[in-house]
Design an enzyme around this catalytic site. Structure first.
Site, PDB file in Angstrom:
ATOM      1  N   ASP A 120      -9.834  -6.414   1.741  1.00 46.83           N
ATOM      2  CA  ASP A 120      -8.801  -7.129   1.191  1.00 46.83           C
ATOM      3  C   ASP A 120      -8.290  -8.245   1.397  1.00 46.83           C
ATOM      4  O   ASP A 120      -7.137  -8.950   0.836  1.00 46.83           O
ATOM      5  CB  ASP A 120      -7.301  -6.013   2.211  1.00 46.83           C
ATOM      6  CG  ASP A 120      -7.009  -4.699   1.746  1.00 46.83           C
ATOM      7  OD1 ASP A 120      -7.640  -4.454   0.422  1.00 46.83           O
ATOM      8  OD2 ASP A 120      -6.540  -3.789   2.473  1.00 46.83           O
ATOM      9  N   ASP A 178       0.676  -1.721  -0.110  1.00 47.36           N
ATOM     10  CA  ASP A 178      -0.031  -0.353  -0.081  1.00 47.36           C
ATOM     11  C   ASP A 178       0.928   0.911   0.000  1.00 47.36           C
ATOM     12  O   ASP A 178       2.234   1.243   0.008  1.00 47.36           O
ATOM     13  CB  ASP A 178      -0.565  -0.018   1.365  1.00 47.36           C
ATOM     14  CG  ASP A 178      -1.761  -1.010   1.140  1.00 47.36           C
ATOM     15  OD1 ASP A 178      -2.350  -1.214   0.094  1.00 47.36           O
ATOM     16  OD2 ASP A 178      -2.916  -1.167   2.181  1.00 47.36           O
ATOM     17  N   ASP A 227      -5.340  -3.281   4.846  1.00 48.75           N
ATOM     18  CA  ASP A 227      -5.658  -3.224   5.985  1.00 48.75           C
ATOM     19  C   ASP A 227      -7.365  -3.193   6.362  1.00 48.75           C
ATOM     20  O   ASP A 227      -7.534  -3.308   7.226  1.00 48.75           O
ATOM     21  CB  ASP A 227      -5.286  -2.179   6.286  1.00 48.75           C
ATOM     22  CG  ASP A 227      -5.222  -0.882   5.099  1.00 48.75           C
ATOM     23  OD1 ASP A 227      -6.365  -0.762   4.235  1.00 48.75           O
ATOM     24  OD2 ASP A 227      -4.699  -0.024   5.111  1.00 48.75           O
TER      25      ASP A 227
END
Ligand code: ATP
Length: 880
Positions: free
Chosen positions: A626, A334, A622
């Site tokens: 996901d 990310d 997170d």
């Protein structure tokens, strides 16, 4: 009456609590009565049972048999000692393994679920086990429900209760009582422990905990966590089995040789004597070959490794990850919070129709559009800043209210003035959030979100306080502004509104025909250490790939800033990725460094594409959505600040959310693997040395150089200490400069076989020479000298085993204090064997003195010196 049949007020009353929750003191008291909110783990086998289990091992059975034979021969002390050593080994092994497992369990506890609870009227995060009936718990998307309870508030709260009801569709929750009897799945004003919040927000009052929860009633006990083996442990188990067969074959061979000798008359002894001799040789080979302490040593080294990782902010949830980490070739990460600091600050803004010159920092002189912009930013926003300055909520939203406060427009005042009536919470799929307020007596929908998403839903633009229909020119101007902000690596949000002429709830359908108010741009600086870390990963043959929900230009600008994106690399949006066929993706994959505006499905596709190329892929995440990608990845990495769902799906959790911690975990992972291999090589080389000597003696019809007690003593006690110490060795200097290890690589790959053989042959040769010299005096002396050379050579081998590439001196002789300590202890252990009274047990004759010792020890030292010299030759080079 059941809680679901009652109005909220009655439920609260029955539980003697309120919507503000319990006081800490009351909660403490209830904890005494109700106990912890956890299901008891099924009892694990007690230590004594595990110790008994070890006696089922065929190896141990052979030794027991040997003890019985010794007993029959009248060698009572020998028999007792064999038995005692076996028991001691079982106890030490089981206790140490238990301790290592306990340490791993403790680590897992660190990632145990938590709950956001109102205590003393303040929201705080507590371990889920602390919950008691009467507690008020807040829920948001991504949370696991930690206890059963009655809903007090629901804002589009949707919960998946599949584990209880089998229903895979999420259920929307409300607060109204449900009259009459209803099935679990229909109690839409209740939530149940173990369910998963997939959307919205809400809170509930706890009605039942632990075994009293619905899941507790079914499960009763939590199956004890299965200790999953790492690939290496599995390979070792398979190898041990094969080794067992080889040993059996060797033993049969030994019997065969002896029988042949008797038959051909070479042996003068009687048949029983010959068979007994063959039996003792066979036992010696079995004891010498089997690395009894191996599996507990591997467990211990793994446990030490996970501890080291935890200290570096990476908590391992699934043990195999320790090893898989060392093979990682791709890290998909990310952006926000992992590569960047997630500390947003508004640095610029834009309202259509305003020229540069007109811009003023002074709110007194703001235009209607600018006032609207501020209003939407603050009202369509869940963040808070406490009186003591503590920031609560999404950093993007905190930045907006902090900005408002800094302009002397206290956000709290605006929120009081225009309270929220309804909302559609933010989710990273829609990239939007909307709320409803009455402003100037008009019900209004306020929306904020990704600029492209908002823009696509606007039919009008607010220009100088006037709503104008969208024109291509207006659109172009706004798009240019978005690009300009994004090029500066800024995160851009767009804000809009629309008058509502309906009452009641709103749906996603309402988020259209908006009036665009303007843009806000905020900076989120990269984490300082990230640049070096990406470089370190690159040198280690690991590609870092950014996967972000943010705008492509912003993502690209940051990727270039931190060195993740190189000249020839490309960036794709989720949309562009969707348009690629699998073949096209495979072709471009290595060059794509940035994926922007991705959806969770995109993430899975990216992981799969890398896996098709045989690359071990780590992926961070997170959010709720996901979880599938985290499961698909070889190593799912959840953020410590992430949702319970993401954590549950991952193999590793980063307590500091930091990319840098992934790279350092990889380094530790590689080192742990190296060290386990060093320990294994050490044990196998020592065993090989002993076997060579035994077989040589057998071939030349010398006396058996070792009795079982000597070998047991070396294998179980003497060798265990250095093997564990080798597990503590620090990283090889090239650990992050070599390519990732192939995940399917065998135990003996990477030059290990060569060093085991080289070191084993050297030890064996030294022992043979020593025994031969001893034979010049007497058979008894030959045994004493062979034993002395073997034990000292194996002890000293620790130094050679520290590194495959460096000599003990090159690697820093005093660097690993554990090795020095272990070697000293081993010398002490050897010292015990020559003490009067003990030496008889170890077959060391009275005339074994300094002169003999010096020769035996000198041979051991010579063997180890040659091992170090061998490292300097080109044959030793360990091609990785
Ligand atoms: P990463 O995936 O790297 O963490 P991200 O933070 O941009 O990046 P998300 O949190 O999923 O990913 O956000 C996706 C997009 O939604 C953002 O780029 C932004 O445009 C928009 N966005 C983020 N936070 C909010 C919010 N609180 N309200 C409205 N829109 C938001």
């Amino acid at each position: 009456m059941e809680s679901y049949q009652q109005p909220v007020q009655d439920v609260l009353q029955d539980l003697t609590t309120s919507a503000q929750g319990l006081t800490s003191a009351e909660a403490q008291q209830r904890l005494q009565t109700h106990g912890y909110n956890e299901l008891k783990e099924a009892d694990r086998d007690p230590v004594w049972k595990l110790i008994l289990e070890t006696f089922k091992d065929p190896m141990v059975i052979v030794l027991l048999l040997a003890a019985v034979v010794q007993l029959a021969l009248g060698e009572v002390i020998e028999a007792v000692i064999i038995f005692a050593v076996l028991v001691l080994n079982a106890v030490v092994g089981v206790v140490q393994t238990k301790k290592a497992e306990g340490a791993l369990d403790a680590l897992r506890q660190m990632s145990a679920p938590s709950a956001k609870v109102l205590r003393d009227g303040v929201k705080q995060t507590l371990a889920a086990r602390e919950l008691v009936p009467g507690d008020v718990v807040a829920l948001e998307a991504g949370d696991f429900v930690a206890a059963d309870g009655r809903i007090l508030e629901s804002s589009s709260l949707r919960v998946n209760e599949g584990m209880l009801t089998g229903e895979s569709e999420p259920v929307e929750k409300h607060t109204e009582p449900i009259p009459g009897e209803s099935a679990l799945g229909d109690r839409k004003n209740m939530v149940y422990s173990g369910a998963l919040v997939v959307y919205g927000r809400g809170n509930f009052v706890v009605t039942a905990t632990a075994e009293k929860t619905e899941i507790g009633k079914i499960a009763g006990l939590l199956a004890s966590a299965e200790a999953k083996q790492t690939p290496l442990q599995r390979k070792l188990a398979a190898f041990s089995k094969k080794l067992g067969w080889v040993i059996l074959a060797l033993c049969i061979l030994i019997f065969g040789v002896e029988a042949f000798r008797v038959w051909t008359g070479v042996e003068t002894e009687d048949m029983t004597g010959a068979l007994l001799k063959a039996f003792m040789f066979a036992v010696a080979v079995a004891v010498a070959a089997i690395p009894e302490a191996l599996s507990s040593i591997v467990t211990i080294v793994l446990a030490v490794g996970t501890h080291k990782m935890a200290r570096r902010h990476a908590i391992i949830r699934k043990l195999p990850a320790v090893e898989t980490l060392g093979s990682t070739s791709v890290i998909c990460t990310d952006k926000t919070g992992t590569l960047t600091q997630n500390k947003m600050t508004v640095v610029d803004s834009y309202v259509p129709g305003r020229s540069e010159e007109q811009y003023t920092e002074d709110p007194e002189q703001w235009s209607v559009s600018e006032r609207w912009l501020m209003q939407v930013a603050v009202l369509c926003n869940d963040a808070h800043i406490n009186q003591d300055g503590a920031e609560l909520g999404d950093p993007t939203e905190v930045a907006l209210i902090a900005y408002s406060n800094s302009k002397k427009q206290p956000y709290a005042k605006l929120r009081r003035e225009f309270p929220r009536q309804a909302e559609l919470p933010f989710d990273s799929d829609r990239k939007l959030m909307s709320t409803v307020h009455t402003i100037d007596e008009q019900r209004m929908l306020l929306t904020k979100g990704g600029p492209d998403v908002v823009l696509a839903r606007c039919s009008h633009v607010l220009v100088d306080g006037e709503e104008k229909p969208v024109t291509p020119e207006l659109l172009e101007g706004i798009r240019q502004q978005i690009e300009e902000f994004s090029d500066r690596a800024l995160r851009v949000l767009a804000f809009g509104y629309k008058p509502l002429f309906t009452s009641g709830t709103i749906t996603f359908e309402d988020e259209k025909d908006l009036v665009l108010v303007g843009l806000k741009a905020m900076i989120d600086p990269p984490r300082e250490e990230v640049f070096d870390s990406i470089e370190e990963a690159r040198k280690a043959g690991i590609k870092s790939v950014m996967i972000t929900g943010d705008h492509k230009t912003t993502a690209q600008a940051i990727a270039r800033q931190i060195g993740l994106m190189e000249e020839q690399d490309i960036a794709l949006t989720g949309q562009e990725l969707d348009d690629l066929s699998e073949e096209e993706l495979d072709q471009k994959l290595e060059r794509i460094s940035v994926y922007a505006r991705v959806s969770p499905e995109n993430k899975i596709r990216i992981v799969r594409a890398w896996q098709r190329k045989g690359k071990v892929t780590a992926m961070t995440g997170d959010g709720v959505n996901d979880a599938p990608a985290l499961k698909q990845a070889d190593i799912g990495v959840a953020m410590g600040s992430g949702t319970d769902v993401a954590k549950d799906a991952s193999a590793m959790i980063l307590t500091d959310d930091n990319f840098v911690s992934i790279v350092s975990a990889v380094a530790v992972g590689r080192t742990v693997f190296d060290n386990i291999k060093k320990a294994i090589a050490y044990l196998f080389a020592g065993n090989l040395g002993a076997i060579i000597a035994i077989l040589f003696a057998l071939a030349l019809d010398w006396v058996n150089p070792f009795n079982p007690i000597q070998l047991l003593f070396i294998n179980l006690l003497n060798d265990s200490l250095p093997a564990i110490a080798l597990g503590m060795e620090k990283a090889e200097p090239n650990v992050m400069r070599r390519k990732p290890r192939d995940i399917n690589e065998g135990i003996f790959a990477g030059g290990m076989m060569k060093s085991v053989i080289a070191r084993g042959v050297l030890i064996g040769a030294a022992v043979i020479v020593s025994q031969w010299l001893g034979l010049q005096q007497s058979p008894e002396m030959s045994i004493a000298m062979a034993f002395t050379t073997l034990i000292l050579a194996r002890t000293l081998q620790t130094f050679a085993a520290r590194s495959n590439t460096q000599t003990a001196i090159g690697a820093g002789f005093f660097e690993n204090k554990y090795v020095l300590g272990a070697v000293l202890l081993c010398f002490g252990l050897y010292g015990l064997t020559v003490l009067p009274g003990v030496r008889e047990i170890f077959s060391i004759p009275a005339d074994f003195g300094w002169d003999e010792w010096k020769v035996a020890a000198g041979l051991a030292a010579a063997a180890v010196t040659l091992m170090e010299v061998w490292k300097l030759t080109p044959w030793a080079s360990d091609k990785k």
